[in-house]
Design an enzyme around this catalytic site. Structure first.
Site, PDB file in Angstrom:
ATOM      1  N   GLN A  11       0.859  -1.197   0.000  1.00 32.09           N
ATOM      2  CA  GLN A  11       0.000   0.000   0.000  1.00 32.09           C
ATOM      3  C   GLN A  11       0.888   1.238   0.000  1.00 32.09           C
ATOM      4  OE1 GLN A  11      -3.759  -1.414  -0.350  1.00 32.09           O
ATOM      5  NE2 GLN A  11      -3.385   0.728   0.147  1.00 32.09           N
ATOM      6  N   LYS A  12       0.426   2.278  -0.671  1.00 32.30           N
ATOM      7  CA  LYS A  12       1.239   3.468  -0.873  1.00 32.30           C
ATOM      8  C   LYS A  12       1.867   3.991   0.429  1.00 32.30           C
ATOM      9  CE  LYS A  12       0.966   7.008  -4.280  1.00 32.30           C
ATOM     10  NZ  LYS A  12       0.032   7.400  -5.322  1.00 32.30           N
TER      11      LYS A  12
END
Ligand SMILES: Nc1nc2c(ncn2[C@@H]2O[C@H](COP(=O)(O)OP(=O)(O)OP(=O)(O)O)[C@@H](O)[C@H]2O)c(=O)[nH]1
Ligand SMILES: [Mg+2]
Lengths: 185, 371
Positions: free
Chosen positions: A70-71
């Site tokens: 996830q970013k």
């Protein structure tokens, strides 16, 4: 602890390989690791942090670090670079829209000095999905041919659902690492 | 030149052509490899000796699988690192010969702590993993600010950055964002042959869009760039991508893989899936059935409630996709932007009184309903 057991310990360590699995969120890293290990893949949450799996593969012990993509947590990736023997970059071949993100993150990763000696396996995952790009197309989009010529790399199409391609990919990776590192055996 | 020679023999795929320089290159490479091996061997040796040394104390490591003993060990190390940072602040910055090794040793301690979390993460509750990671990132930040305060060079680069930040507040950021958008829209054209093939609903305004999937076409489906539309999906798909929606209502049958939702605002989603990931969502309600924990990132004002969809044959579809039963996971949302003990301010449970009732989309064939 006696000298013998210390020596045995070192020997054991010698057969270890450290594998780092990264890629965008949703690409299927955790599913792949569990599938290889023969575990249930039907309930997997997005990875908050990381998982470590120790898998015996032929005569080697693989320490697989599966790090969340996830970013928000991509900035943690660099904490796992040290002593990486093999890098597995997982791509969701059906996620056409984010291929540019995917390319950018991979390019950044390959600039890393600490990963410069690692063999690179690109897994073009989710080949079971209709409309997924082929490994060839993924290689083109990621411009893999333009990679630094000293890098050992290979791209393999796979599906964590069916298991297709996973062994082919890991066979190559383990062989490649072994030929570089344990050549003196 | 040298690099080129080396590449001849080192790329396993190209094989390489035979040439006179090949042998020389091989030799060179061999030497380099021996060197690399030697240094690897050294670190491995050191590591294994280190772990051999601590083995006597780590016989307890094997039985170390309790959260409380992890927490106390974590807390001890954390305190000691904080103390080291504090102490380092007190040292005279001019004694920089000592400073470097001190910073390095703190950095090493933080790495060790991280490893401790990693090694124990398989049995720790996810909250403990999250808060431990947060603590570690705080320590790293502490160390970073310490070194930027004490090491003069760092300070300088810090100043360098400042004007950039100010520029970010500038209205020109708008044009930047425009450019980004343009780039994003422009990109799919590179692969337009594929994008056109890929099934989906795109670029619509004020329409009712209906699709029934039959067993033979299980694949990926995309919903993007819709404004004020209602989407009804019946049957199973493997993957669903949702991108850039405003004021839409999306009613969907089960997804056997994952749903990825990005940049939505003022929408209502009724969805069932193995996995749901929500990025950049604003003021949107989600009625979900999920096998795993839904996650949000960079979102705010999102609310969650249980799945409430019905159409002819939905039970079979849900069963087939292994989401036949309620898991309660619709309420177990993880906010990747809020790794703390207190409830994230970005999402909440939709109060029962405000929930929509059961939505039935069975007879969707003939009519174009007003929205
Ligand atoms: N159809 C299909 N779905 C897959 C495949 N591999 C993974 N998935 C699905 O893709 C979703 C994401 O898989 P994960 O393993 O959680 O992805 P990840 O890369 O670990 O994601 P992060 O932990 O967020 O970095 C899940 O819903 C999986 O079921 C595949 O080969 N085919
Ligand atoms: Mg994962």
């Amino acid at each position: 602890m006696g000298l013998l057991s210390i020596i045995r310990k070192i020997k054991k360590k010698e057969k270890e390989m450290r594998i780092l699995m990264v890629g965008l969120d949703n690409s299927g890293k955790t599913t792949i690791v569990l599938k290889i290990n023969g575990e249930d893949t039907s309930v997997i949450s997005p990875t908050l942090g990381f998982n470590i799996k120790t898998i015996t593969y032929h005569k080697y012990t693989l320490n697989i670090w599966d790090v969340g993509g996830q970013k928000t947590i991509r900035s943690y990736w660099r904490n796992y670079f040290e002593q990486t023997d093999g890098l597995v970059w997982v791509v969701d071949s059906s996620d056409l829209r984010r291929l540019d993100d995917c390319k950018m993150e991979l390019d950044n990763l390959l600039k890393e000095e600490r990963l410069s000696g690692a063999s690179l396996l690109v897994l073009a995952n989710k080949q079971d999905i209709k409309g997924a790009l082929t490994p060839k197309e993924i290689a083109k989009v990621l411009n893999l041919e333009a990679m630094d010529s000293t890098r050992h790399w290979r791209i393999v199409g796979c599906s964590a659902y069916t298991g297709d391609g996973l062994l082919e990919g890991f066979d190559w990776l383990v062989q490649d690492i072994a030929s570089r590192i344990y050549v003196l055996d | 030149m040298e690099d080129e020679e080396e590449s001849l023999s080192s790329n396993p795929i190209n094989g390489g052509t035979q040439s006179e320089s090949l042998d020389r290159a091989r030799q060179k490479k061999h030497v380099a490899m021996l060197e690399r091996l030697a240094s690897r061997h050294q670190t491995r040796l050191e590591n294994s000796l280190k772990s051999a040394e601590t083995d006597s104390s780590s016989s307890s490591t094997l039985g170390f699988e309790s959260t409380s003993s992890f927490l106390s060990r974590f807390a001890d190390s954390r305190r000691s690192i904080e103390a080291q940072i504090a102490q380092c602040r007190l040292t005279n910055p001019s004694e920089s010969t000592q400073l470097k090794p001190q910073l390095d040793s703190i950095s090493a301690s933080i790495s060790d702590l991280e490893k401790l979390v990693a090694e124990n993460s398989y049995f720790l509750p996810s909250y403990e993993v999250r808060s431990s990671l947060k603590a570690i990132s705080d320590l790293k930040q502490g160390l970073e600010s310490l070194s930027s305060d004490l090491v003069p060079k760092k300070k300088f680069s810090f100043k360098n950055k400042a004007p950039k930040k100010e520029r970010e507040k500038d209205p020109s950021i708008e044009t930047n964002r425009e450019k980004e958008k343009e780039a994003e829209i422009g990109k799919p054209e590179k692969m337009s042959f594929r994008v056109l093939e890929s099934p989906g609903f795109r670029d619509k305004k004020g329409e009712v869009l209906v699709r029934r999937f039959s067993g033979s076409e299980i694949g990926e489906f995309t919903i993007s760039d819709l404004d004020s539309c209602e989407v009804r999906l019946m049957g199973c798909v493997r993957a669903l991508f949702v991108h850039r929606l405003r004021n839409c209502r999306i009613y969907g049958g089960p997804v056997m893989g994952s749903i990825l939702i990005e940049q939505v605002e003022g929408c209502v989603f009724v969805m069932a899936s193995h996995q749901i990931r929500i990025h950049h969502a604003k003021a949107t309600d989600f009625y979900l059935r999920v096998r795993s924990r839904p996650i949000i990132e960079d979102s705010s004002g999102v609310r969650f409630a249980p799945y409430c969809l019905s159409y002819e044959g939905i039970h079979g579809d849900l069963q087939e996709a292994s989401v036949g039963e309620e898991t309660g996971n619709w309420a177990n949302v993880d906010d990747f932007r809020w790794l703390r003990a207190v409830q994230s301010p970005n999402w909440s449970i939709l109060p029962e009184s405000e929930r929509i009732g059961l939505i039935n989309i069975s007879n969707s064939d003939n009519e174009a309903e007003e929205i």
